[in-house]
Every structure is written in C-alpha cells, then in structure tokens.
Design an enzyme around this catalytic site. Structure first.
Site, PDB file in Angstrom:
ATOM      1  N   GLU A 115      -7.618 -12.291 -15.289  1.00  0.00           N
ATOM      2  CA  GLU A 115      -6.228 -12.173 -15.782  1.00  0.00           C
ATOM      3  C   GLU A 115      -5.287 -12.320 -14.598  1.00  0.00           C
ATOM      4  OE1 GLU A 115      -5.897  -8.222 -17.334  1.00  0.00           O
ATOM      5  OE2 GLU A 115      -7.428  -8.548 -18.855  1.00  0.00           O
ATOM      6  N   LYS A 117      -2.582 -11.154 -12.047  1.00  0.00           N
ATOM      7  CA  LYS A 117      -2.170  -9.828 -11.610  1.00  0.00           C
ATOM      8  C   LYS A 117      -0.651  -9.802 -11.584  1.00  0.00           C
ATOM      9  CE  LYS A 117      -3.124  -6.231  -8.272  1.00  0.00           C
ATOM     10  NZ  LYS A 117      -1.751  -5.825  -7.977  1.00  0.00           N
ATOM     11  N   ASP A 119       3.101  -8.763 -11.177  1.00  0.00           N
ATOM     12  CA  ASP A 119       3.745  -7.972 -10.148  1.00  0.00           C
ATOM     13  C   ASP A 119       4.819  -7.095 -10.777  1.00  0.00           C
ATOM     14  OD1 ASP A 119       3.849  -7.130  -7.626  1.00  0.00           O
ATOM     15  OD2 ASP A 119       4.740  -8.945  -6.778  1.00  0.00           O
ATOM     16  N   TYR A 226      -3.224  -4.389 -20.916  1.00  0.00           N
ATOM     17  CA  TYR A 226      -4.520  -4.878 -20.444  1.00  0.00           C
ATOM     18  C   TYR A 226      -5.651  -3.872 -20.601  1.00  0.00           C
ATOM     19  CZ  TYR A 226      -2.460  -2.918 -16.126  1.00  0.00           C
ATOM     20  OH  TYR A 226      -1.842  -2.132 -15.208  1.00  0.00           O
ATOM     21  N   LYS A 315      -6.265 -11.320  -4.178  1.00  0.00           N
ATOM     22  CA  LYS A 315      -4.871 -11.522  -3.828  1.00  0.00           C
ATOM     23  C   LYS A 315      -4.639 -12.924  -3.252  1.00  0.00           C
ATOM     24  CE  LYS A 315      -2.744  -7.507  -4.294  1.00  0.00           C
ATOM     25  NZ  LYS A 315      -2.297  -6.840  -3.143  1.00  0.00           N
ATOM     26  N   CYS A 409       9.985   7.783  28.720  1.00  0.00           N
ATOM     27  CA  CYS A 409      10.001   7.944  27.268  1.00  0.00           C
ATOM     28  C   CYS A 409      11.387   7.549  26.762  1.00  0.00           C
ATOM     29  CB  CYS A 409       9.704   9.388  26.898  1.00  0.00           C
ATOM     30  SG  CYS A 409      10.022   9.774  25.159  1.00  0.00           S
ATOM     31  N   CYS A 412      13.281  10.910  25.281  1.00  0.00           N
ATOM     32  CA  CYS A 412      13.741  12.047  26.083  1.00  0.00           C
ATOM     33  C   CYS A 412      13.960  11.678  27.541  1.00  0.00           C
ATOM     34  CB  CYS A 412      12.738  13.200  25.988  1.00  0.00           C
ATOM     35  SG  CYS A 412      11.179  12.858  26.826  1.00  0.00           S
ATOM     36  N   CYS A 427       4.282   9.951  26.459  1.00  0.00           N
ATOM     37  CA  CYS A 427       5.362  10.740  27.034  1.00  0.00           C
ATOM     38  C   CYS A 427       4.734  12.033  27.524  1.00  0.00           C
ATOM     39  CB  CYS A 427       6.419  11.019  25.961  1.00  0.00           C
ATOM     40  SG  CYS A 427       7.554  12.338  26.411  1.00  0.00           S
ATOM     41  N   CYS A 433      10.087  17.125  24.752  1.00  0.00           N
ATOM     42  CA  CYS A 433      10.545  15.906  24.074  1.00  0.00           C
ATOM     43  C   CYS A 433      10.827  16.226  22.608  1.00  0.00           C
ATOM     44  CB  CYS A 433       9.508  14.801  24.194  1.00  0.00           C
ATOM     45  SG  CYS A 433       9.990  13.285  23.353  1.00  0.00           S
TER      46      CYS A 433
HETATM   47  S1  IVH Z   1      -6.199  -3.392 -14.431  1.00  0.00           S
HETATM   48  C1  IVH Z   1      -8.462   0.435 -13.325  1.00  0.00           C
HETATM   49  N1  IVH Z   1      -5.029  -5.687 -14.886  1.00  0.00           N
HETATM   50  O1  IVH Z   1      -2.407  -3.803 -10.409  1.00  0.00           O
HETATM   51  C2  IVH Z   1      -7.748  -0.842 -13.278  1.00  0.00           C
HETATM   52  N2  IVH Z   1      -4.021  -4.188 -13.355  1.00  0.00           N
HETATM   53  O2  IVH Z   1      -3.691  -2.646  -7.980  1.00  0.00           O
HETATM   54  C3  IVH Z   1      -6.432  -0.801 -13.909  1.00  0.00           C
HETATM   55  N3  IVH Z   1      -1.914  -4.969 -12.418  1.00  0.00           N
HETATM   56  O3  IVH Z   1      -1.912  -0.391 -11.011  1.00  0.00           O
HETATM   57  C4  IVH Z   1      -5.615  -1.969 -13.631  1.00  0.00           C
HETATM   58  N4  IVH Z   1      -1.851  -6.891 -13.499  1.00  0.00           N
HETATM   59  O4  IVH Z   1      -0.176  -2.050 -11.938  1.00  0.00           O
HETATM   60  C5  IVH Z   1      -4.995  -4.530 -14.209  1.00  0.00           C
HETATM   61  N5  IVH Z   1      -4.073  -7.729 -15.395  1.00  0.00           N
HETATM   62  C6  IVH Z   1      -4.042  -6.578 -14.736  1.00  0.00           C
HETATM   63  C7  IVH Z   1      -2.987  -6.254 -13.858  1.00  0.00           C
HETATM   64  C8  IVH Z   1      -3.021  -5.046 -13.175  1.00  0.00           C
HETATM   65  C9  IVH Z   1      -1.228  -6.090 -12.642  1.00  0.00           C
HETATM   66  C10 IVH Z   1      -1.518  -3.894 -11.491  1.00  0.00           C
HETATM   67  C11 IVH Z   1      -1.486  -2.523 -12.094  1.00  0.00           C
HETATM   68  C12 IVH Z   1      -2.393  -1.677 -11.250  1.00  0.00           C
HETATM   69  C13 IVH Z   1      -2.453  -2.470  -9.994  1.00  0.00           C
HETATM   70  C14 IVH Z   1      -3.730  -2.168  -9.263  1.00  0.00           C
END
Ligand code: IVH
Length: 686
Positions: A115, A117, A119, A226, A315, A409, A412, A427, A433
């Site tokens: 899925e 992620k 933001d 989700y 990421k 420092c 100080c 320091c 300090c």
């Molecule tokens: S699953 C136990 N699915 O990412 C796992 N999280 O770093 C629960 N997030 O706190 C999270 N898209 O805010 C999941 N498709 C997705 C997500 C997602 C964004 C965020 C969420 C979570 C954070 C974890």
C-alpha cells in the site's frame, strides 16, 4: 418527495440519502446527484432538525460543519496499542525483512499486500452498532487524544457504517490532506495573512488539532482506512485483502492502490511502479508499506518494541538540496561536550525548512571538511533529523578556513579541552558553566526521568543564574518562599512547582538511573540496568569492582560485570564504571536519597536456576495457570520468555487449544512440553 411523512422518518431518510451521496462524492469519486440537489436535501434536514431539536443526532450529516469548540482534548486509552512501523531503505533491507518473516513462519514464499504510505496522521475510529462514536489520535501509541468532533467533519469518514456492521469495530487509518487541497489552503491562508503550512502532513496535523471543529471542517482533509483493531461481534477474515474489502463494504474508504504482491520481487516491482507515479499522485506519500497478507501469520510473528514483525515501510530516498553553510558553531551539552553544528542559510528540503545540521564531532567536521561559506548538500527525509551530506568543494570561496577545535566554551568562556582519544572538546568549567548545568538539570527533571512538571527551561536557567540550584539535589531543597520571590512567580505557581518536586521523589530505579545522565545511558539501558541489578547498591558495587578493568586492552575484557547486562557493550559499561567512581556523583546521589528520593526495588531477572539460558514460548491454555503466572514461574527460575517460535526456542510450553505455534514448533523440531514436564524440570528432574 414526500414531506408529509412523520418528521422522524423523513429525517432518518434524509440522513441516509445525504450520507450515501457523501460516500459517492468523497469516497467513490462518482456523484449521482447535482450539488444543487445535495444542498436542497441538506437544507431540508437542517430545517427539520431546527424544528424538532430532538431529532438531531451526532451522526447527522449536518454535524459535519463542526459543533462547538472544546477547551482541550480528553485522553483516550487505546484498547489495542497503536503501533508504528519499522523502516527499510533499500533492497537488501527489504530482503532481510522478508527472510525474517519466512523464517519466523517456517515457509518458503510469502504473499504481502503493498500500500502507499500516506503522509498524514494515524487515526482510530470507533463504531458502535455502526455509528461513529469516537475518534482519536495515535498519541504515544497507548494513549491518544479524543478528536471525535473534528473527525466528524472529515467528509470521507462515514458517520454510520453501511452493510451489516458489528456491535463494535475500531477502524484505523490515515487522515491526510490531498495536494490540491493543500495548495488551495495555503493560497487562502496567504491571502488572509494567516500562517501557511510547510507540507500537507503539517497542514493535516494542524487542522486536526484545532479546538474549534468549524476550522477543521473548512480544511480539505481525507481519510483512508488500512486496518481494524478492537472489535466485538466480528471475526476478522483470513487475509488483509479481505479486511480491506470488508472496510469498503462498510463504506470506509481504502487506498485504491493496495495490491497483493508475491515475495520480495513483487514488493520491489510495486515500489518501482508507485515510485514512478509518485509525483502525479493526488496525495503525498513517503514510501510503501508491505504487510503480511495472512492474518494468522501476523499473530505468530508478533511484535518487537512497538512495531510488528509482519510489516515494514519501504521509504523513498531522502530528498537533497544545496545551501550555504554560514558558520560552524559549537553547542554545549549537559556533559560539557562542545558539539559542532552547521548554521545554514535556510533551505526547504524533505518538507521542511532546515537551518541547522548537527555535525556530531570533530572527526566528522574533518572528514566532511565543512567550512564557513561552503556550499553544502543537505538531506532530510520526513521526520528524520537533517544531515549535511557533503561539501561542494568546487564552489568553495577563496580563503575559507578549516574549522578548529574550540579552546573556549562558547557559552561560559571557560577553558575547553580535547583529551586524547576524545572526538570533541569539553568545557572544563563543570561547576560554573550555566548552560551545561542547566542542560543536565533539564535532563534530570525531564518527562522520562524524574518528571518534575512545571520546572521548565526558563525557570531552571533563572535558578542556576541566581545560584539557587547547582546540582539535582539542590532542586529538592527549594521551597515556596524562595520561588515566590522570583519574577513572574506568584505564591500559587511556586506552590505548584514545589508540589511537583515533592511528588517526583517517589520514582522508579529506571527513571532515577536515566535522570543521572550517565553518558550513553538512555531509557532502554536504564531499564536493562534496573532489571539486571534490581537496586542501586548492587549496580554501584559492580561498577566499583569493574573499574580496574576499564582500560583493559581488549574491549570485551573491560567491565565484565556490567557487560553481563543485556545490550550493554564495552563503551557504555566503561562510562557507567567511571560515573560511579566519581565521588561528586556519589555525593549527589546520597543527597538525593536523603532528600527523600526513593523507589521500590525491581524484581530481578533471575541469573541462576534450573532453566538458565533456556528460551520458552507459551501457547494455549495451561491447567490452572494464567499466562502471567507461567511467565513468572519460568523467569524466576532463570528461563526467558519469547513471543514467537523460532529456531532459537528451546521449548514450547503448550496447553490445551494450542494453535499455529504448535504447528510451527513441529516444523522447526522445537520440543513441546506440558506444564507437568516444566514443573519436573524446575524440580530438577528431567
Ligand atoms: S499500517 C502496525 N499502513 O505510517 C502498523 N500505516 O510508520 C500500523 N501509514 O503510524 C500502520 N500509510 O500513520 C500503515 N498504508 C499504511 C500507512 C501507514 C501511512 C503511517 C501510519 C503509521 C505510520 C507508521
């Protein structure tokens, strides 16, 4: 249309119609009525509710415009903790994750759901008999904030579930701000002279944290579910894909991009595909999440420190930008360390303005050869601290001089010294300090340490400057008259601070050890030390006994008693030994105890017993023994408990109704024992 029907029936019908149109518009993106028609139904319902106030229910679509403002958000304890995700940044790390999953499950190939992620912010929505009754933020994962009134205004969150909703269901997902809405909001904010937001995530967070839900209602927020969590009267299906389908049937929006993929190859393919579309997506994402599709396997794998073993966030690489390093300055820490920091010409990178980048130590300054005036590359990913990646040497101005280790420092003016083998200068003005003393006191009273509320930075600085406080023990000598004398401090606030100080004396060994500020001893190490030694005296004794070995040639020979503590390596061990060898530190500890600082001894992890060195996993219902009691029984005889069966498990203790763990133990050849056998082992008979 018939308005002659009983108002209650008509109101119910209008609510249903409006919610259905809402869903079509905001979730399915496929409206079936014109805006004018929607408005007409909406106004009809509003009028009905005005005439018959008893017909107004909280899940009425008219309430999406926001009710009255709150003065604060109430805390909400999550029935099931809201976890976070571990991250990976490349193919190797992804493959490692997949290997751990396969080994944990004892299988060759795994199906995941990938899925985007999003933001935004993780949110929990509770539906009772299908009606949205409570919405909360994640908070620290255990306790969040009740933002129900605000979440009601988010159009894509159903106020009532469709289909056949269970008695109770908690839906989890992300609230985010689509990029188009974000751009529009910032334009409007700018025009109105208000504050603009750095990125959609901040805008979403800021919008949800409004005490006045009318403001939230005016913000273009969206939601994607989700997961499900707490539930009653509903059994989850077999796979995550089925969960997403169920959410859809209830009318909860889910990502249109979720896809079942096979093994790490499938994950990587998805990652490429989404990465290529990233810039064109209508919402911001910072990576991809892979989740084990089979829910049974999730239970089997369990979690480590607040993150599931069955999911990972992949990421996108961090964003980079060029800017000018205007100066390299030095910051004084609580240990007196003078840490170099690059002061930058502010640059927008990774969704935020960056004007500083820590350089850690002089080796790093030398390695990167950063100089004032240099053009530098800055990297920042999401919440991650900005990093100075490298200098663009070709752009260096003539005459730029290398940074030198400071001899004074900056706070100080005291003498600064860099000992041989140290990576930074310190320091030397330990007792004079103000910045240094203030920083260590600030750490001492911190939330995770002694947790003295109301003793903020400003007050601490004043107290140190007026020489009222120098050591942590001095804090416990303060009284109301002394505090009340200070500027902007009435009797009442002085009394509150003293109250908090008195209150903080009852603490735990773990907090106390953290508060002492021993270099490299953070929360986790403080906890391990407390569990291993049980009380302060045995720790001090071990530290004393270990001191002569602190300079042993081989790292593993240094401070062997302290290194027995799980996760304590030679460096921390040596810091601990030195800390407790310092008479000044011992004097402060004595004074603190005299002032009434106290804790209960911690139950020690047994270091002997017939089960020493053996790892157990418990499954099923044991005859006449609860889980906790069984854990206690094993741990008190030297054994260790683990949550999941792996090759490292020595025994699976199985009761009745044992499930997948039993099968797994069979697969891995882990011996399975019953309670009676465990009792025999404890009694010393095999
Ligand atoms: S699953 C136990 N699915 O990412 C796992 N999280 O770093 C629960 N997030 O706190 C999270 N898209 O805010 C999941 N498709 C997705 C997500 C997602 C964004 C965020 C969420 C979570 C954070 C974890």
């Amino acid at each position: 249309m018939s308005t002659s029907r009983p108002p209650a029936r008509r109101a119910a019908e209008l609510r249903r119609l409006l919610e259905a149109h809402n869903h079509e518009y905001y979730v399915l993106d496929a409206p079936t009525v014109s805006d004018a028609e929607y408005d007409r139904l909406f106004r009809e319902l509003q009028a009905l509710e005005q005439q018959h106030p008893d017909l107004l229910v909280p899940d009425s679509p008219t309430q999406r415009v926001g009710g009255s403002a709150a003065s604060q958000f109430a805390p909400v304890r999550h029935a099931v903790p809201m976890q976070s995700l571990n991250n990976c940044f490349n193919e190797d790390e992804l493959r490692d994750f997949d290997r751990r999953v396969r080994e944990g499950l004892g299988v060759e190939m795994v199906d995941y759901v990938a899925e985007p992620k999003l933001d935004g912010l993780a949110i929990s929505l509770t539906y009772e008999r299908g009606v949205f009754t409570r919405g909360a933020t994640r908070g620290d994962g255990e306790t969040g904030e009740d933002i129900t009134a605000n979440l009601r205004t988010v159009r894509s969150i159903p106020l009532r579930l469709g289909g056949e909703p269970p008695k109770l269901i908690e839906v989890r997902g992300e609230v985010y701000m689509p990029v188009a809405g974000f751009a529009q909001l910032n334009r409007e904010q700018e025009k109105a002279g208000g504050k603009t937001f750095a990125n959609p995530r901040n805008a979403a967070a800021g919008s949800l944290r409004q005490l006045d839900p009318k403001i939230t209602a005016s913000r273009p927020l969206a939601f994607a579910g989700y997961a499900t969590a707490h539930r009653e009267g509903w059994t989850p299906p077999a796979t995550h894909m089925d969960v997403l389908d169920q959410l859809k049937r209830w009318g909860v929006p889910v990502s249109a991009y979720a896809e079942k993929v096979r093994g790490p190859e499938g994950c990587l393919k998805y990652f490429q595909k989404i990465g290529a579309r990233r810039a064109k997506l209508p919402f911001q994402i910072d990576g991809v999440v892979y989740k084990l599709n089979a829910l049974a396997g999730r239970e089997e794998l369990g979690s480590v420190s607040r993150a599931p073993r069955w999911a990972i966030a992949h990421k996108f690489p961090a964003e980079e930008a060029e800017t000018i390093c205007e100066a390299v300055e030095f910051q004084v820490s609580r240990t007196g360390a003078l840490t170099p920091v690059a002061r930058l010409k502010p640059v927008f990178v990774g969704g935020a303005n960056v004007s500083n980048a820590g350089l850690h130590n002089m080796d790093e300054v030398a390695r990167k050869d950063v100089r004032a005036g240099d053009t530098v590359v800055i990297r920042r990913a999401g919440d991650v601290i900005p990093e100075l990646v490298r200098v663009v040497v070709e752009k260096r101005p003539r005459g730029a001089k290398p940074v030198e280790t400071p001899s004074r420092c900056p706070a100080c003016g005291g003498r600064a010294e860099r000992e041989e083998g140290e990576l930074v200068a310190y320091c030397t003005n330990k007792l004079g300090c103000v910045t240094q003393i203030q920083a260590s006191l600030s750490h001492f009273v911190g939330r995770h340490a002694m947790n003295v509320e109301g003793l903020g930075e400003k007050l601490l600085t004043t107290l140190v400057e007026r020489k009222l406080v120098r050591t942590p023990a001095d804090i416990y000598r303060l009284d109301v008259p002394v505090l009340a004398e200070l500027e902007r401090m009435g009797e009442k606030s002085a009394a509150n601070v003293i109250d908090a100080i008195v209150h903080s004396r009852r603490t735990t060994l773990e907090r106390f050890l953290l508060a002492l500020g021993i270099p490299d001893v953070g929360e986790a190490t403080a906890r391990d030390l407390a569990r291993h030694f049980g009380d302060l005296e045995p720790l001090v004794e071990a530290a004393r006994a270990d001191l002569p070995t602190a300079h042993a040639e081989k790292a593993r020979d240094r401070c062997p008693r302290l290194q027995e503590v799980p996760d304590v390596g030679p460096t921390v061990a040596v810091h601990i030994a030195h800390f407790f060898a310092e008479p000044g530190n011992l004097a402060v500890i004595r004074e603190l105890r005299e002032a009434g600082v106290q804790w209960e001894p911690v139950k020690r992890a047994a270091s002997a017993g017939p089960l020493l060195g053996k790892t157990f996993v418990i499954t099923g219902t044991l005859p006449g023994l609860g889980r906790e009691q069984a854990t206690e029984l094993i741990e008190s005889h030297g054994g260790r408990i683990s949550g999941s069966v792996s090759k490292k498990t020595d025994f699976l203790l199985a009761g009745s109704d044992a499930g997948s763990k039993l099968a797994k133990a069979g697969k891995l050849g882990v011996p399975v024992i019953e309670l009676a056998q465990l009792q025999k082992m404890i009694a010393g008979k095999k």
